[in-house]
Scaffold this motif. Structure first.
Motif, short mmCIF file in Angstrom:
data_model
loop_
_atom_site.label_atom_id
_atom_site.label_comp_id
_atom_site.label_asym_id
_atom_site.label_seq_id
_atom_site.Cartn_x
_atom_site.Cartn_y
_atom_site.Cartn_z
N PHE A 285 49.53 41.66 90.82
CA PHE A 285 49.16 42.82 90.02
C PHE A 285 48.09 43.65 90.74
CE2 PHE A 285 46.00 44.73 87.27
CZ PHE A 285 46.78 45.72 86.70
N MET A 286 47.05 42.94 91.25
CA MET A 286 45.96 43.64 91.91
C MET A 286 46.48 44.43 93.12
SD MET A 286 43.35 43.14 90.10
CE MET A 286 41.78 43.38 90.86
N SER A 287 47.39 43.81 93.86
CA SER A 287 47.90 44.50 95.05
C SER A 287 48.72 45.73 94.62
CB SER A 287 48.71 43.50 95.88
OG SER A 287 49.90 44.03 96.30
N LEU B 31 34.79 58.01 90.78
CA LEU B 31 34.07 57.20 91.79
C LEU B 31 33.56 55.91 91.14
CD1 LEU B 31 31.93 59.69 93.91
CD2 LEU B 31 34.07 58.57 94.53
N LYS B 32 33.06 56.05 89.90
CA LYS B 32 32.53 54.88 89.19
C LYS B 32 33.65 53.86 88.93
CE LYS B 32 29.88 54.09 85.13
NZ LYS B 32 29.62 54.64 83.83
N VAL B 33 34.83 54.39 88.53
CA VAL B 33 35.97 53.50 88.24
C VAL B 33 36.36 52.74 89.51
CG1 VAL B 33 38.45 53.46 87.64
CG2 VAL B 33 36.87 54.86 86.32
N ILE B 34 36.41 53.46 90.66
CA ILE B 34 36.81 52.80 91.91
C ILE B 34 35.78 51.74 92.30
CG2 ILE B 34 37.34 53.18 94.37
CD1 ILE B 34 37.98 56.11 93.52
N LYS C 13 34.39 46.05 92.84
CA LYS C 13 33.50 44.95 92.49
C LYS C 13 34.27 43.81 91.81
CE LYS C 13 29.52 44.96 89.89
NZ LYS C 13 28.69 45.74 89.01
N ASP C 14 35.22 44.22 90.93
CA ASP C 14 35.98 43.21 90.18
C ASP C 14 37.09 42.58 91.00
OD1 ASP C 14 34.54 43.57 87.88
OD2 ASP C 14 35.83 45.15 87.13
#
Ligand code: COA
Length: 354
Positions: free
Chosen positions: A261-263, A323-326, A331-332
């Motif tokens: 999913f992350m990829s 930018l904050k979302v990215i 980080k996650d």
């Protein structure tokens, strides 16, 4: 012949009477269960509030006794703080299947009608419908803006486009507020963005016909076309995420892993982000053009300055929030617990085999 038919009717009715007694019994049972459920819901809501209150008191005391603790007590304190954090997460999880109060905006528009969806399947369907709604209306707006681009002299077509935009953004704010009541983690800015966009389309709608209007018209229509094109791209990303996360959350048999999913998410973002950032710079360009037009026309029309400020505000908000979302996602990344907490994967399932 007629007698026979009449007798059959009477027999049928007798038969139906017996079934009706069962139906009545079933309905009585249902209302009783409903009453019990409402009472249980109220009790759970009150109990959670009570637990939150007591935890708040414990936290207040913990803050006061922080200084003179022994090493062992400091460790116990840390453990307690972790337990409190976990308990708060559990409360949030419990609340997902409990009714929520509407926020101020929904209360003003809808009153205190219950918009809580208690079933996960219903929540998923509602979110899916919201994404489809965005795609359909975006496609319609895209077609109208294309048509408007080629039809130069009909102001009513421009008005139709702006009116549709006002209605679209207004509807989004309502649908998004309902999503938030039902546990969606939409960032406050995206909701604000849709409120401000409603105002922006409203001001464009009442901007009087004239030289300044005509000078900005083509840029505005091209921008609207581009924006709806980006919304369509966003749909494929968001609905892809939604579908995959649902499969993960259900421990579906579909061959998908958290890493998978992350990829997929990063590939989707890598494709989408250049289009989004191009859109933000388009907004900045709009703000600049409008400011120049305001200066050129000696601030004759207030709409020009107001739109310049709004376009700049939207640029800044979108740019900073994205930018904050990215940053948050970077980080996650690799922290599987963030996904499992967010979508509550089944405890017994290993992330790799979900
Ligand atoms: N509008 C509505 N909902 C949004 C949203 C947006 N712009 N961006 C994110 N969400 C929702 C997600 O669907 C998710 O909902 P859920 O909790 O119900 O599952 C929640 O907010 C959290 O999403 P998040 O994990 O922060 O981001 P994402 O991976 O879903 O999307 C982006 C990331 C950058 C693609 C997305 O935020 C986006 O499209 N932003 C750009 C919007 C924009 O700039 N529009 C103007 C175009 S010029």
């Amino acid at each position: 012949m007629a007698d026979n038919e009449f007798a059959t009717c009477l027999e049928d009715w007798e038969d139906l009477e017996k079934e009706y007694v069962q139906l009545e019994e079933g309905h009585k049972n249902y209302t009783k269960l409903l009453e019990q459920m409402t009472a249980a819901q109220k009790k759970c809501v009150a109990d959670i509030a009570h637990h939150r209150y007591r935890i708040r008191r414990i936290m207040e005391t913990l803050k006061k006794v922080g200084r003179d603790l022994t090493e062992e007590e400091v460790q116990q304190r840390e453990e307690l703080l972790q337990k409190i954090k976990d308990r708060k997460d559990n409360f949030r999880e419990m609340e997902e299947s409990l009714p929520h109060k509407n926020g101020i905006y929904l209360s003003i528009i809808l009153g205190q009608v219950n918009v809580s969806l208690l079933d996960k399947g219903d929540k998923f369907k509602y979110k899916q419908e919201y994404e489809k709604f965005k795609l359909t209306v975006s496609n319609i707006i895209m077609l109208i803006s294309l048509f408007t681009y080629f039809i130069q002299s009909y102001r009513w077509v421009d008005a139709l486009l702006n009116f549709l935009l006002v209605w679209y953004y207004c509807t989004l704010t309502i649908r998004e507020s309902i999503l938030i009541v039902n546990g969606s983690r939409i960032k406050g800015w995206w909701l604000t963005h849709h409120f401000v966009s409603t105002v922006c389309a409203g001001i464009s709608l009442i901007w009087p016909e004239g030289e300044t209007y005509q000078k900005f018209r083509t840029t505005y229509i091209l921008f609207t076309f581009y924006l709806t094109f980006v919304y369509a791209l966003q749909y494929y990303y968001q609905s892809g995420c939604l579908y995959r996360l649902r499969c993960l959350g259900q421990g579906h048999t579909m061959d998908i892993t958290v890493e998978g999913f992350m990829s997929w998410m990063w590939k989707g973002l890598a494709f989408l982000l250049p289009f989004l950032f191009f859109g933000y710079f388009f907004q900045l360009y709009n703000a600049y053009t409008l400011l120049m037009l305001a200066l050129e026309s000696n601030f004759r029309e207030w709409q020009v300055v107001a739109l310049a400020v709004i376009h700049f505000f939207l640029f800044a908000g979108n740019f900073l929030t994205s930018l904050k979302v990215i940053r948050q996602k970077l980080k996650d990344d690799g922290r599987l617990d963030f996904l499992s907490k967010k979508y509550k994967f089944r405890n017994h399932a290993h992330p790799k085999t979900l």
